[in-house]
Design a protein around this motif. Structure first.
Motif, PDB file in Angstrom:
ATOM      1  N   UNK B  52       0.786  -1.116   0.042  1.00  0.00           N
ATOM      2  CA  UNK B  52       0.110  -0.067   0.085  1.00  0.00           C
ATOM      3  C   UNK B  52       1.128   1.233   0.074  1.00  0.00           C
ATOM      4  N   UNK B  53       1.975   1.122   0.740  1.00  0.00           N
ATOM      5  CA  UNK B  53       2.972   2.400   0.813  1.00  0.00           C
ATOM      6  C   UNK B  53       3.473   2.738  -0.828  1.00  0.00           C
ATOM      7  N   UNK B  97      -0.986 -10.210  -2.664  1.00  0.00           N
ATOM      8  CA  UNK B  97      -1.560  -9.475  -1.539  1.00  0.00           C
ATOM      9  C   UNK B  97      -0.716  -8.871  -0.458  1.00  0.00           C
ATOM     10  N   UNK B  98      -0.991  -7.716   0.107  1.00  0.00           N
ATOM     11  CA  UNK B  98      -0.105  -7.486   1.176  1.00  0.00           C
ATOM     12  C   UNK B  98      -0.671  -8.303   2.252  1.00  0.00           C
ATOM     13  N   UNK B 411      -2.459   3.142 -13.192  1.00  0.00           N
ATOM     14  CA  UNK B 411      -3.752   3.340 -12.302  1.00  0.00           C
ATOM     15  C   UNK B 411      -3.958   2.060 -11.614  1.00  0.00           C
ATOM     16  N   UNK B 412      -4.287   2.501 -10.324  1.00  0.00           N
ATOM     17  CA  UNK B 412      -4.669   1.363  -9.370  1.00  0.00           C
ATOM     18  C   UNK B 412      -5.936   0.714  -9.893  1.00  0.00           C
ATOM     19  N   UNK B 413      -5.860  -0.680  -9.847  1.00  0.00           N
ATOM     20  CA  UNK B 413      -7.233  -1.240 -10.160  1.00  0.00           C
ATOM     21  C   UNK B 413      -7.490  -2.345  -8.996  1.00  0.00           C
ATOM     22  N   UNK B 414      -6.703  -2.303  -7.977  1.00  0.00           N
ATOM     23  CA  UNK B 414      -7.065  -3.142  -6.914  1.00  0.00           C
ATOM     24  C   UNK B 414      -7.419  -2.621  -5.626  1.00  0.00           C
ATOM     25  N   UNK B 415      -8.660  -2.859  -5.268  1.00  0.00           N
ATOM     26  CA  UNK B 415      -9.136  -1.572  -4.036  1.00  0.00           C
ATOM     27  C   UNK B 415      -8.169  -1.402  -2.756  1.00  0.00           C
TER      28      UNK B 415
END
Lengths: 468, 468
Positions: B52-53, B97-98, B411-415
């Motif tokens: 996320x960072x 995923x994180x 562009x971010x496509x993962x919520x």
């Protein structure tokens, strides 16, 4: 840089602050000492670093609106939050100069401020000074082993997040000459350095074309990375081809870099291959998990290396990772304060204090610092902090006070010093430290003692606490 | 947070970029893999953190005017600087995923972008992921030993500068419940915790008054620090007095904190003293140089501890200080790319790749991940990366693809996922890992293999390079 605001602190500072505030202690002055207990890396000295960063942060240290909103949600009182809204540091700071050679137990920074201010700044002060002093000390150890060869910081990718920004700064104080960290170069005026990664070579169908293109675009700064495929069979021969082509254009290849394999062996053979081709001026740079032990070992093997690129172990201070610096209350509300402990070594020294360094007749450090009360003028003996049998006469010795006032009523009164000046100062001071303290293994222990008056004061207070 | 701008990179990324730019390669797409080679702390798994960072930083990652001016002074070409002025990341990112449980050699993040963009973001990507994954893994090790007791991060003062900010975040992913770091609490929505330091007690003439004042101002959150003078003779008796006074006011003392001495012994005796006084609900918190080994040891001694405050070793990842994560070119200009090495373990895996995790019939991890080409559909066997005699049939096994597309054309496509969601995910996934991989000493080695097709592709390219 990081935006240091009021919440860059430990929550307990704010919780204690609320008690002081509600008990109307907020104008009561406290004195805190910053010191550490143990030298890192089994070394004989530490290089003090981080002071300019502290002063920079203090200049604008405020609680932002976002901070106040957050603290409101945490349940802090509204009157206390009003106080925090106007918070700024208005105290005095005494410190040894940045770059000074320092030792365990002696106060390196003394803070005199109202108790709430002094507490709130504790966390970032420790956070900054502990880390930068650790890294400057690590860098200095490498510098001593590199014996005049150039050291470059390559650490940002393995650094502890944005800690790497300050690691690059501290590395220069310890003796590094350049960094790969462009941002640190921009902000701290450090020479930046960097040419190519393995990916660059891999992105070409052949190594030679990669070298040629790089040398064409960067004719004044080409350090060719020679180990992507095979150092001696491909990398060095291709570097020689490009080096000769550059000569034909009136240019000079800067160097080659070895990043894997047996660096001592590869450096020796590479040097011979380059020399045989008439490229004596081409420098050999090495990298790959270096630390001061490996640098020493490479010199012990007489490896012909000109430049060391050091990453992880420099910027993280591996294997120590943290300096154990602490911030202890020594005086409050007109009275000396002490923290007891079951281990006598952890009993703190009460009172506002000064530190004197003792010099020999040539102006070098004699190997002894003495901690005194701040207003002592006659210091004739220095005592071991705990062993009553050990003391030293200081009659006729030259003493220099270490702690200077650098901030008064929240205003800086000590002129700003550039990183280069600090680095030069560190080198000059290290010159004054005798070789036995700089020894790689089992260095001599530099003595830090206390004055007779301070010892008596401490023992008196200890006695009083035992009576209770 | 730190202002990550274009110069938060290694200089060589910019130097290589200039070559690509002048050679008109700037639109040529590259694929890089992020992976690490060795598990930290002699453990059996790692907890992936920092994603996320990265996404947050990428959103605004630009070259500032100050950056461009600096680079101009560094001698970069004006046309290249014009290109950098408009720089933004426009590539694709695939990632696990994180919070995922990850293992050495498998790609954890895959970047597909034009070569200049992919290189420039390398440094901060490594800087952030290496550090947060290290700390989340360290925290997870402590969480397993704390057996459900509450863990609080106390590390900011000993952290590596502002690295401490992200350490507090990563600690939560690994299983910590709270932090002393107010700023991290504010920005990452972590419960913050903190009551008093020794200085607070020292600032009073007597401990009892200090405890009383604190409990008066913070009746809902008082953890009294009991070791300033003498834990059992003064600290605990005074805490009991205050605890009983609070009871009389209809309040409850939250806890006491032990910060020195023999924590197992002191916890046991303190517990008895508190219980005998009817204060069974008062919690015992401990701190002082804790790590997973000490936490384990305290439980081995059945010490009645409710809360662990962990500082230095958590936020610095001592004794490892860095995860050895790397970022390697695997595909460029339509061709697979490889980096050779004299040690076969360091030869990289070419091509765009996917990773599949193999599950057992109960839906738990079966202890094997397989790295494949990105478009393989039939994966019937998994091979040891280097040992031709070792392979495993995967017929009929459930496989789950690990790398998901999270960014497309910049562009971010993962919520977005909250820290709490990530932390919960990490715990769920860790549940699926069999106990032998979580063992404290000499954990079982989780297998990471490669598909037959990938093995054949790699060997073919290796062969071609040997022919040259």
């Amino acid at each position: 840089m990081f935006d240091f605001t009021g919440t860059y602190t430990d929550q307990y500072q704010l919780a204690m602050g609320q008690v002081y505030f509600q008990k109307k202690q907020q104008d009561n002055k406290a004195t805190f000492d910053y010191f550490f207990r143990k030298l890192p890396f089994e070394g004989g000295y530490a290089v003090f670093a981080g002071l300019e960063t502290i002063l920079e942060v203090l200049k604008d240290f405020r609680f932002s609106e976002k901070d106040i909103d957050f603290l409101k949600n945490q349940g802090f009182g509204l009157d206390y939050l009003e106080y925090l809204k106007d918070f700024r540091f208005t105290g005095d700071i005494y410190s040894v100069p940045e770059g000074e050679i320092v030792f365990p137990t002696e106060p390196i920074v003394r803070i005199e401020a109202n108790i709430i201010e002094a507490q709130i700044i504790e966390t970032f002060l420790l956070n900054i000074l502990n880390f930068q002093t650790l890294i400057a000390t690590k860098a200095s150890r490498m510098m001593l082993q590199a014996k005049g060869r150039k050291l470059i910081d390559f650490g940002l990718r393995r650094a502890q997040g944005p800690g790497g920004y300050y690691a690059s700064r501290a590395a220069v104080i310890g003796g590094f000459e350049a960094t790969s960290n462009t941002r640190a170069g921009r902000d701290f005026d450090i020479p930046v350095s960097g040419t190519m990664a393995h990916s660059f070579i891999q992105s070409y169908d052949d190594e030679l074309t990669a070298f040629r293109d790089f040398a064409e675009i960067h004719p004044h700064n080409s350090v060719l990375l020679v180990d992507t495929y095979n150092t001696l069979k491909s990398g060095i021969p291709n570097a020689i081809i490009v080096g000769k082509e550059m000569e034909a254009r009136g240019q000079k290849l800067t160097g080659i870099r070895l990043d894997s394999g047996d660096l001592a062996y590869l450096a020796r053979v590479s040097r011979k291959m380059l020399d045989d081709a008439g490229l004596e001026y081409v420098k050999i740079a090495v990298s790959n998990q270096l630390d001061e032990h490996l640098i020493k070992s490479l010199f012990d093997q007489e490896a012909p290396i000109d430049i060391f690129g050091v990453g992880t172990s420099l910027v993280t201070g591996n294997p120590d990772a943290a300096l154990d610096g602490v911030y202890k209350l020594a005086f409050f509300d007109g009275k000396p304060r002490i923290k007891l402990s079951e281990t006598i070594q952890k009993v703190t020294l009460p009172h506002k204090k000064q530190v004197y360094r003792i010099f020999d007749e040539e102006g070098n450090f004699s190997g002894a610092d003495v901690i005194t009360l701040v207003d002592e003028t006659e210091i004739s003996t220095m005592h071991h902090p705990f062993d009553p049998l050990k003391f030293l006469s200081l009659e006729g010795r030259t003493k220099e006070p270490m702690l200077k006032k650098i901030m008064e009523n929240g205003k800086r009164i000590f002129e700003e010093r550039s990183l280069e000046e600090i680095s030069t100062y560190a080198k000059e001071r290290l010159q004054k430290l005798a070789p036995e303290y700089k020894r790689f293994f089992n260095p001599h222990i530099y003595k830090v003692g206390i004055s007779e008056t301070l010892r008596n004061e401490r023992d008196k207070i200890l006695q009083e606490h035992k009576m209770n």
